[in-house]
Design an enzyme around this catalytic site. Sequence first.
Site, PDB file in Angstrom:
ATOM      1  N   LYS A 124       0.138   4.190  -0.529  1.00 21.99           N
ATOM      2  CA  LYS A 124      -0.561   5.392  -0.062  1.00 21.99           C
ATOM      3  C   LYS A 124      -0.254   6.563  -1.002  1.00 21.99           C
ATOM      4  O   LYS A 124      -0.063   6.360  -2.195  1.00 21.99           O
ATOM      5  CB  LYS A 124      -0.202   5.696   1.398  1.00 21.99           C
ATOM      6  CG  LYS A 124      -0.358   4.459   2.298  1.00 21.99           C
ATOM      7  CD  LYS A 124      -0.290   4.752   3.753  1.00 21.99           C
ATOM      8  CE  LYS A 124      -0.435   3.452   4.537  1.00 21.99           C
ATOM      9  NZ  LYS A 124      -0.502   3.651   5.967  1.00 21.99           N
ATOM     10  N   GLY A 141       1.852   2.533  10.745  1.00 18.32           N
ATOM     11  CA  GLY A 141       2.827   3.614  10.609  1.00 18.32           C
ATOM     12  C   GLY A 141       3.488   4.023  11.909  1.00 18.32           C
ATOM     13  O   GLY A 141       4.182   5.031  11.977  1.00 18.32           O
ATOM     14  N   ASN A 154       0.870  -1.175   0.000  1.00 19.74           N
ATOM     15  CA  ASN A 154       0.000   0.000   0.000  1.00 19.74           C
ATOM     16  C   ASN A 154       0.908   1.227   0.000  1.00 19.74           C
ATOM     17  O   ASN A 154       1.399   1.636   1.035  1.00 19.74           O
ATOM     18  CB  ASN A 154      -0.896  -0.029   1.250  1.00 19.74           C
ATOM     19  CG  ASN A 154      -1.805   1.188   1.329  1.00 19.74           C
ATOM     20  OD1 ASN A 154      -1.902   1.962   0.381  1.00 19.74           O
ATOM     21  ND2 ASN A 154      -2.470   1.351   2.461  1.00 19.74           N
ATOM     22  N   SER A 185       2.688  -1.953  10.469  1.00 18.51           N
ATOM     23  CA  SER A 185       4.133  -2.077  10.737  1.00 18.51           C
ATOM     24  C   SER A 185       4.691  -3.472  10.456  1.00 18.51           C
ATOM     25  O   SER A 185       5.535  -3.969  11.196  1.00 18.51           O
ATOM     26  CB  SER A 185       4.459  -1.632  12.165  1.00 18.51           C
ATOM     27  OG  SER A 185       4.101  -0.272  12.344  1.00 18.51           O
ATOM     28  N   GLU A 196      -6.194  -4.546  10.268  1.00 17.27           N
ATOM     29  CA  GLU A 196      -5.135  -3.571  10.549  1.00 17.27           C
ATOM     30  C   GLU A 196      -5.483  -2.781  11.808  1.00 17.27           C
ATOM     31  O   GLU A 196      -6.279  -1.823  11.747  1.00 17.27           O
ATOM     32  CB  GLU A 196      -4.993  -2.588   9.388  1.00 17.27           C
ATOM     33  CG  GLU A 196      -4.637  -3.225   8.066  1.00 17.27           C
ATOM     34  CD  GLU A 196      -3.998  -2.209   7.124  1.00 17.27           C
ATOM     35  OE1 GLU A 196      -2.871  -2.448   6.699  1.00 17.27           O
ATOM     36  OE2 GLU A 196      -4.612  -1.169   6.855  1.00 17.27           O
ATOM     37  N   HIS A 235      -9.766   1.404   4.235  1.00 21.95           N
ATOM     38  CA  HIS A 235      -8.558   1.643   5.014  1.00 21.95           C
ATOM     39  C   HIS A 235      -8.896   2.636   6.126  1.00 21.95           C
ATOM     40  O   HIS A 235      -9.701   3.559   5.929  1.00 21.95           O
ATOM     41  CB  HIS A 235      -7.449   2.187   4.106  1.00 21.95           C
ATOM     42  CG  HIS A 235      -6.121   2.188   4.796  1.00 21.95           C
ATOM     43  ND1 HIS A 235      -5.774   3.146   5.707  1.00 21.95           N
ATOM     44  CD2 HIS A 235      -5.090   1.310   4.735  1.00 21.95           C
ATOM     45  CE1 HIS A 235      -4.564   2.868   6.181  1.00 21.95           C
ATOM     46  NE2 HIS A 235      -4.126   1.759   5.609  1.00 21.95           N
ATOM     47  N   GLU A 252      -7.393   5.101   7.214  1.00 21.79           N
ATOM     48  CA  GLU A 252      -7.167   6.502   6.849  1.00 21.79           C
ATOM     49  C   GLU A 252      -8.360   7.050   6.069  1.00 21.79           C
ATOM     50  O   GLU A 252      -8.733   8.212   6.218  1.00 21.79           O
ATOM     51  CB  GLU A 252      -5.863   6.628   6.040  1.00 21.79           C
ATOM     52  CG  GLU A 252      -4.649   6.409   6.941  1.00 21.79           C
ATOM     53  CD  GLU A 252      -3.457   5.769   6.265  1.00 21.79           C
ATOM     54  OE1 GLU A 252      -3.382   5.751   5.022  1.00 21.79           O
ATOM     55  OE2 GLU A 252      -2.586   5.260   7.004  1.00 21.79           O
TER      56      GLU A 252
HETATM   57  P1  PGA Z   1       2.353   0.442   7.720  1.00 20.10           P
HETATM   58  O1  PGA Z   1       0.942   0.698   6.988  1.00 20.10           O
HETATM   59  O2  PGA Z   1       2.890  -0.854   7.195  1.00 20.10           O
HETATM   60  O3  PGA Z   1       3.195   1.625   7.349  1.00 20.10           O
HETATM   61  O4  PGA Z   1       2.067   0.378   9.196  1.00 20.10           O
HETATM   62  C1  PGA Z   1       0.046  -0.366   6.764  1.00 20.10           C
HETATM   63  C2  PGA Z   1      -1.212   0.158   6.134  1.00 20.10           C
HETATM   64  O5  PGA Z   1      -1.657   1.251   6.491  1.00 20.10           O
HETATM   65  O6  PGA Z   1      -1.795  -0.499   5.237  1.00 20.10           O
END
Ligand code: PGA
Length: 253
Positions: A11, A175, A9, A215, A169, A97, A99
Amino acid sequence: MRTQIAAANWKMNLSFNEANTLIDNLLALPHELTVNQQVVFGIPFPYLQHFVEKLNGKQNVFVAAQNCYTKTSGAYTGETSVQMLQSIGVTHVIIGHSERREYFNESHQMLKEKVDIILSNNLTPIFCCGEPLGIREAETQNQFVQQQIEESLFHLSNDEARKIVIAYEPIWAIGTGKTATSQQAQDIQAFIRQLLASKFGEETANIIPILYGGSVKANNAKELFNMPDIDGGLVGGASLIPSEFNAIINALK
Ligand code: PGA
């Protein structure tokens, strides 16, 4: 065996040149996908068609959009329909997601509509779910995720349910460098599978890939993916580093 998936991803990251360099560097590294293993790249909209063409012919490698709209076409300035994605060869769409739920107010009902339009165009939804920190601290994460799944996925038929991918998630792990322990992830993902079995039957629940995200790195992927109900990862930060993401691909069961 269930399909195992390493999903990147990206983003809202990378210029076009940076994205090309990333893929070139990644493809130069050694990885071999078995029949049940897939790699999916969640790519920003402006580069989708380019990467569909660039990755065309690579066995078990797919391109995903990071979002779509709920309607087929019309006066929805700035939105992208699943039909448009399908017409350029995109095969997967990441939806729900955290976000997008948080910054763009995506509701359970809207995600239900997105799942439907994605499936009716024969694309694969990668449906994200997961709880914020306060819910985890109150130990009510199972109920929280249950509601997300019930309200956006429980209207599906068994045949439709077999075509989805779920990504669990926990928001507190995205993140942040703070990964759920492999046991924490396994426990809730086993719960999600039981929940799916209660609605769609064991056989269907057993073929739905459930990814872990939050992560995932080269140094924790193997332990996470070795858990019985973790069928790969949805990877943000580490998917932007070729050596890291390649190690994550190689950690698939
Ligand atoms: P990350 O993000 O691996 O940077 O924690 C995962 C995601 O948001 O899909």
